[in-house]
Design a protein around this motif. Structure first.
Motif, PDB file in Angstrom:
ATOM      1  N   THR A 281       6.497  -9.423  -9.943  1.00 29.10           N
ATOM      2  CA  THR A 281       7.809  -9.927  -9.527  1.00 29.10           C
ATOM      3  C   THR A 281       7.893 -10.033  -8.002  1.00 29.10           C
ATOM      4  N   SER A 282       7.052  -9.279  -7.278  1.00 27.29           N
ATOM      5  CA  SER A 282       7.022  -9.420  -5.820  1.00 27.29           C
ATOM      6  C   SER A 282       6.136 -10.579  -5.388  1.00 27.29           C
ATOM      7  N   SER A 283       4.984 -10.744  -6.041  1.00 26.84           N
ATOM      8  CA  SER A 283       4.093 -11.817  -5.595  1.00 26.84           C
ATOM      9  C   SER A 283       4.729 -13.177  -5.877  1.00 26.84           C
TER      10      SER A 283
ATOM     11  N   PHE B 128      11.099  -1.206   5.747  1.00 22.93           N
ATOM     12  CA  PHE B 128      11.099  -2.635   5.945  1.00 22.93           C
ATOM     13  C   PHE B 128      10.270  -3.388   4.945  1.00 22.93           C
ATOM     14  N   PHE B 129       9.047  -2.887   4.756  1.00 25.46           N
ATOM     15  CA  PHE B 129       8.136  -3.541   3.808  1.00 25.46           C
ATOM     16  C   PHE B 129       8.732  -3.480   2.414  1.00 25.46           C
ATOM     17  N   SER B 130       9.274  -2.312   2.078  1.00 24.06           N
ATOM     18  CA  SER B 130       9.759  -2.116   0.728  1.00 24.06           C
ATOM     19  C   SER B 130      10.952  -3.005   0.405  1.00 24.06           C
ATOM     20  N   LEU B 131      11.808  -3.253   1.393  1.00 24.94           N
ATOM     21  CA  LEU B 131      12.965  -4.110   1.138  1.00 24.94           C
ATOM     22  C   LEU B 131      12.622  -5.595   1.307  1.00 24.94           C
ATOM     23  N   SER B 132      11.345  -5.910   1.493  1.00 30.76           N
ATOM     24  CA  SER B 132      10.892  -7.308   1.646  1.00 30.76           C
ATOM     25  C   SER B 132      11.515  -8.004   2.841  1.00 30.76           C
ATOM     26  N   LEU B 133      11.721  -7.278   3.933  1.00 25.80           N
ATOM     27  CA  LEU B 133      12.390  -7.893   5.081  1.00 25.80           C
ATOM     28  C   LEU B 133      11.390  -8.462   6.089  1.00 25.80           C
ATOM     29  N   GLY B 134      11.872  -9.361   6.926  1.00 25.46           N
ATOM     30  CA  GLY B 134      11.035  -9.907   7.993  1.00 25.46           C
ATOM     31  C   GLY B 134      10.032 -10.947   7.524  1.00 25.46           C
ATOM     32  N   VAL B 135      10.149 -11.386   6.273  1.00 27.60           N
ATOM     33  CA  VAL B 135       9.180 -12.332   5.718  1.00 27.60           C
ATOM     34  C   VAL B 135       9.890 -13.549   5.132  1.00 27.60           C
ATOM     35  N   SER B 136      11.171 -13.688   5.464  1.00 29.65           N
ATOM     36  CA  SER B 136      11.976 -14.797   4.931  1.00 29.65           C
ATOM     37  C   SER B 136      12.177 -14.743   3.429  1.00 29.65           C
TER      38      SER B 136
ATOM     39  N   GLY C 190      13.482  -7.349  -8.133  1.00 31.45           N
ATOM     40  CA  GLY C 190      12.084  -7.587  -8.509  1.00 31.45           C
ATOM     41  C   GLY C 190      11.224  -7.870  -7.292  1.00 31.45           C
ATOM     42  N   SER C 191      11.788  -8.621  -6.348  1.00 29.08           N
ATOM     43  CA  SER C 191      11.053  -8.909  -5.119  1.00 29.08           C
ATOM     44  C   SER C 191      10.855  -7.638  -4.299  1.00 29.08           C
ATOM     45  N   ALA C 192      11.905  -6.831  -4.201  1.00 27.32           N
ATOM     46  CA  ALA C 192      11.813  -5.626  -3.372  1.00 27.32           C
ATOM     47  C   ALA C 192      10.934  -4.552  -4.004  1.00 27.32           C
ATOM     48  N   VAL C 193      11.092  -4.353  -5.304  1.00 26.37           N
ATOM     49  CA  VAL C 193      10.315  -3.310  -5.985  1.00 26.37           C
ATOM     50  C   VAL C 193       8.918  -3.831  -6.261  1.00 26.37           C
ATOM     51  N   GLY C 194       7.935  -3.192  -5.661  1.00 26.95           N
ATOM     52  CA  GLY C 194       6.575  -3.679  -5.860  1.00 26.95           C
ATOM     53  C   GLY C 194       5.572  -2.614  -5.498  1.00 26.95           C
ATOM     54  N   LEU C 195       4.402  -3.073  -5.094  1.00 23.38           N
ATOM     55  CA  LEU C 195       3.360  -2.124  -4.703  1.00 23.38           C
ATOM     56  C   LEU C 195       3.851  -1.224  -3.584  1.00 23.38           C
ATOM     57  N   GLY C 196       4.795  -1.739  -2.789  1.00 25.63           N
ATOM     58  CA  GLY C 196       5.360  -0.950  -1.699  1.00 25.63           C
ATOM     59  C   GLY C 196       6.022   0.325  -2.202  1.00 25.63           C
ATOM     60  N   ASN C 197       6.699   0.242  -3.352  1.00 25.74           N
ATOM     61  CA  ASN C 197       7.383   1.415  -3.888  1.00 25.74           C
ATOM     62  C   ASN C 197       6.416   2.341  -4.614  1.00 25.74           C
ATOM     63  N   LEU C 198       5.526   1.743  -5.393  1.00 24.54           N
ATOM     64  CA  LEU C 198       4.721   2.558  -6.307  1.00 24.54           C
ATOM     65  C   LEU C 198       3.431   3.035  -5.667  1.00 24.54           C
TER      66      LEU C 198
ATOM     67  N   ALA D 112       7.924 -13.808  -5.617  1.00 25.24           N
ATOM     68  CA  ALA D 112       8.846 -14.039  -4.493  1.00 25.24           C
ATOM     69  C   ALA D 112       8.074 -14.476  -3.252  1.00 25.24           C
ATOM     70  N   LEU D 113       6.926 -13.838  -3.038  1.00 24.60           N
ATOM     71  CA  LEU D 113       6.129 -14.172  -1.852  1.00 24.60           C
ATOM     72  C   LEU D 113       5.625 -15.609  -1.914  1.00 24.60           C
ATOM     73  N   LEU D 114       5.207 -16.059  -3.105  1.00 26.67           N
ATOM     74  CA  LEU D 114       4.702 -17.427  -3.227  1.00 26.67           C
ATOM     75  C   LEU D 114       5.839 -18.446  -3.145  1.00 26.67           C
TER      76      LEU D 114
ATOM     77  N   PHE E 156      -3.258 -11.342   0.198  1.00 26.87           N
ATOM     78  CA  PHE E 156      -3.917 -10.054  -0.058  1.00 26.87           C
ATOM     79  C   PHE E 156      -3.173  -9.198  -1.083  1.00 26.87           C
ATOM     80  N   TYR E 157      -1.888  -9.493  -1.291  1.00 28.92           N
ATOM     81  CA  TYR E 157      -1.124  -8.782  -2.321  1.00 28.92           C
ATOM     82  C   TYR E 157      -1.760  -9.038  -3.700  1.00 28.92           C
ATOM     83  N   CYS E 158      -2.197 -10.281  -3.917  1.00 32.72           N
ATOM     84  CA  CYS E 158      -2.814 -10.616  -5.207  1.00 32.72           C
ATOM     85  C   CYS E 158      -4.177  -9.947  -5.365  1.00 32.72           C
TER      86      CYS E 158
HETATM   87  N1  TRP Z   1       8.738  -5.396  -0.998  1.00 31.20           N
HETATM   88  C1  TRP Z   1       7.487  -5.657  -1.654  1.00 31.20           C
HETATM   89  C2  TRP Z   1       6.946  -4.340  -2.187  1.00 31.20           C
HETATM   90  O1  TRP Z   1       7.579  -3.330  -2.073  1.00 31.20           O
HETATM   91  C3  TRP Z   1       6.480  -6.279  -0.759  1.00 31.20           C
HETATM   92  C4  TRP Z   1       7.000  -7.398   0.070  1.00 31.20           C
HETATM   93  C5  TRP Z   1       7.060  -7.431   1.410  1.00 31.20           C
HETATM   94  C6  TRP Z   1       7.574  -8.601  -0.392  1.00 31.20           C
HETATM   95  N2  TRP Z   1       7.632  -8.590   1.824  1.00 31.20           N
HETATM   96  C7  TRP Z   1       7.959  -9.317   0.733  1.00 31.20           C
HETATM   97  C8  TRP Z   1       7.808  -9.128  -1.651  1.00 31.20           C
HETATM   98  C9  TRP Z   1       8.622 -10.551   0.615  1.00 31.20           C
HETATM   99  C10 TRP Z   1       8.463 -10.338  -1.762  1.00 31.20           C
HETATM  100  C11 TRP Z   1       8.859 -11.053  -0.645  1.00 31.20           C
HETATM  101  O2  TRP Z   1       5.878  -4.310  -2.721  1.00 31.20           O
END
Ligand code: TRP
Length: 470
Positions: free
Chosen positions: A334-336, A240-248, A23-31, A338-340, A110-112
Motif C-alpha cells: 500500500t506504500s509502494s 518524517f519517513f513514516s508519515l510519508s512526508l517530503g515526497v509529495s 496505507g501510504s503512511a503505514v509501511g516498511l517504515g513502521n514495521l 502511493a510512491l508509484l 529501492f522500496y520494491c
Molecule cells: N511512509 C512509508 C513507510 O512508512 C514510506 C514512505 C516514505 C512513503 N515516503 C512515502 C510511502 C511517500 C508513500 C509515499 O514505509
C-alpha cells in the motif's frame, strides 16, 4: 496540462481517502524501520521523543501537504503552482513538489527491492512449514547461523533479488494502472483492515511468550539521559519517513480529496493511526525477540535475521512467520502504490499520456534503478556515480538513493513546503483549507511558520555534516 475538472478520478469517500493515506503512511517504515531505530537508539527515550515529533512537526507538515493538494486538485507540482499563482507568488515554488516527485521515483525503486525480500521470506516460511509441519517452532533442527544467513545469501544472489524486485514492482504497477478509485482505493479498503487484524492477532499471540512486560518497560520507560542529539535526530527523521512526508505523496493523495472533507481532523486520524501501528509493531516484534533471549539492537537485521531466529523457539513458528511477512508485504504494497502514483500522476498531466502507459513508463524507469539497487549489495558495490561526495563514499546504489532522499531531498522539500504554506501563500486561502480557527489556528501557525522550518533545517544540517553532533 489542465487535467482538472469534474471528470478527474478521485476517492469515492472520505473514509476511502483515510484508508489509502494510512496505507501510504503505514509501511516498511513502521514495521521494519521503527523497531530497528527504537532498538538501536535505546528504547523509551527515542519513543517518547518520536511521539513529540509526530505531533509538533509531522502533523503540521502533513496538513500543509494535503491542503496544497486539495486546493490544486492536480498532480503535486501543478497543485503547488496553482496555489502560488493564486497567492501572487512565483510559480517556481512548485519546485518543492517537483523535488518530491523525483524522490518518490527514487524511493519506489529501492522500496520494491525490500518488498522483494519480504516475498522471499514468505516463501521461506511456507517451504519450512511443508518440511517441518505444524508443531513446534520454525526451522527445526537448523543452526541459528544458518537462519541468519538467509538474508546475506539472498542479497548475494543477484538474479533472485532482481527477479523478486520486479515481481513486487509488477504487483504495485497493477494497482496503479487500474486508477485511483478502481485500483488504489479498492486495494486499500480491502488490505488495510486485513493488515490491522493480522497485526493485532500476532501481537496478542506473541504476548503469551512471556516477554510482554519486559517490552513495555523497554519501549516506554523514559530515561532522559538517553535522549542525546543523535537519538533526537533519528526520531525526527523516522517520524518524517513514516508519515510519508517530503515526497509529495500526501500532496498527490490530497489532490483526489473532495472540497467537503475536513483536512485538519483527517490529518490527525492519519498521523494517529500511523503512530499506533509503529508502537504496536514494537509491541509485536520485541516480545518475540526477548522471549527467544535475543538482543533488540540489531538495526536493519532485526526483521530479517533476529526475528526469523526468534521464530525458531516459538510454538507454530513457521505459521506465524508466514503471517508476519504477509502482513509486512501488505503494508509495503500500500506504500509502494502511493510512491508509484506520485510520478505517474505527474507524467500523465505533463504529457497528456493515459494512465496505463504513464504508469508503465515510470515503472520501467524504477525497474532499471531498482535493479541497480538490488545488485549494489554485491557485484556493483563499486559502481555508483556519487563516489566523489564524502557523504556517499563507499556506498552502493541502494544506500546512496536512500541517503540522498531521506537526508537531503525530503528535508529540503519539507522546509520549502512549510515556508511556502506559512509565509508565502495567501493566508485566507490557507485558512479556508485548514478550517482551523481560534487557539488551534494560532498554534498551527506557530508550528508551521517557526518550529517546523527550524527543526527541519537542523535535520538537514546534521544529515549533511553528520560529524557536527556527538
Ligand atoms: N511512509 C512509508 C513507510 O512508512 C514510506 C514512505 C516514505 C512513503 N515516503 C512515502 C510511502 C511517500 C508513500 C509515499 O514505509
Amino acid at each position: 496540462m489542465e487535467s482538472q475538472g469534474s471528470g478527474r478520478d478521485g476517492w469515492s469517500s472520505r473514509s476511502a481517502f483515510i484508508l489509502a493515506a494510512i496505507g501510504s503512511a503505514v509501511g516498511l517504515g513502521n514495521l521494519w524501520r521503527f523497531p530497528a531505530e527504537a532498538g538501536a537508539n535505546g528504547g523509551g527515550a527515542f519513543v517518547v521523543f518520536y511521539i513529540l515529533c509526530v505531533v509538533l512537526i509531522g502533523l503540521p507538515v502533513l496538513l500543509s501537504e494535503t491542503l496544497i493538494g486539495r486546493h490544486g486538485q492536480s498532480s503535486a507540482p501543478e497543485s503547488a503552482r496553482r496555489l502560488a499563482r493564486e497567492s501572487g507568488a512565483s510559480r517556481h515554488w512548485s519546485i518543492l513538489a517537483s523535488l518530491g516527485v523525483f524522490s518518490a521515483f527514487m524511493i519506489v525503486s529501492f522500496y520494491c527491492v525490500v518488498g522483494g525480500w519480504v516475498l522471499h521470506y514468505i516463501w521461506v516460511f511456507i517451504s519450512d512449514l511443508f518440511q517441518t509441519g505444524l508443531t513446534g517452532g520454525a526451522f527445526q533442527g537448523r543452526d541459528p547461523a544458518e537462519i541468519e544467513a538467509i538474508w546475506p545469501s539472498l542479497a548475494g544472489n543477484g538474479a533472485l533479488t532482481v527477479g523478486l524486485d520486479f515481481a513486487f514492482l509488477a504487483i504495485t504497477l497493477f494497482f496503479v494502472a487500474r486508477g485511483v478509485s478502481s485500483g488504489i482505493e479498492i486495494m486499500a479498503v480491502w488490505l488495510m483492515p486485513a493488515f490491522f487484524i493480522l497485526l493485532i492477532a500476532i501481537t496478542i499471540y506473541g504476548s503469551f511468550g512471556g516477554a510482554f512486560s519486559e517490552t513495555v518497560d523497554y519501549l516506554f520507560t523514559f530515561e532522559p539521559e538517553k535522549l542525546t542529539g543523535p537519538v533526537m535526530l533519528a526520531a525526527v527523521g523516522q517520524a518524517f519517513f513514516s508519515l510519508s512526508l517530503g515526497v509529495s505523496g500526501m500532496i498527490t493523495y490530497g489532490g483526489y480529496v473532495g472540497r467537503n472533507v475536513n483536512l485538519a481532523g483527517t490529518s490527525v486520524i492519519i498521523a494517529s493511526a500511523d503512530t499506533f501501528v509503529a508502537l504496536v509493531a514494537g509491541l509485536c516484534i520485541f516480545p518475540i525477540v526477548f522471549a527467544a533471549g535475543l538482543g533488540a539492537n540489531a538495526g536493519p537485521a532485526l526483521m530479517f535475521q533476529t526475528l526469523p531466529h526468534a521464530f525458531q523457539s516459538m510454538p507454530l513458528g513457521s505459521v506465524i512467520g508466514i503471517l508476519f511477512f504477509v502482513m509486512v508485504g501488505v503494508a509495503a504494497l500500500t506504500s509502494s502504490v502511493a510512491l508509484l502514483e506520485v510520478p505517474t500522476s505527474w507524467l500523465m498531466e505533463k504529457t497528456g499520456l493515459r494512465r496505463v502507459p504513464a504508469a508503465c513508463t515510470i515503472a520501467f524507469g524504477a525497474m532499471i534503478l531498482g535493479a541497480l539497487s538490488a545488485l549494489s549489495t554485491n557485484q556493483l558495490a563499486d559502481f555508483y556515480p556519487l563516489n566523489f561526495i564524502p557523504l556517499f563514499e563507499g556506498q552502493g546504489v541502494f544506500d546512496v538513493l536512500d541517503g540522498l532522499t531521506s537526508k537531503i531531498f525530503m528535508p529540503v522539500a519539507a522546509i520549502l513546503t512549510t515556508i511556502f504554506v506559512g509565509w508565502v501563500a495567501d493566508r485566507r486561502l490557507i485558512d479556508s483549507e485548514t478550517g482551523l480557527s481560534g487557539g488551534l489556528q494560532v498554534i498551527w501557525r506557530f508550528l508551521v511558520c517557526w518550529l517546523c522550518p527550524l527543526a527541519l533545517l537542523a535535520i538537514l544540517a546534521v544529515g549533511i555534516f553528520p560529524d557536527s553532533i556527538g
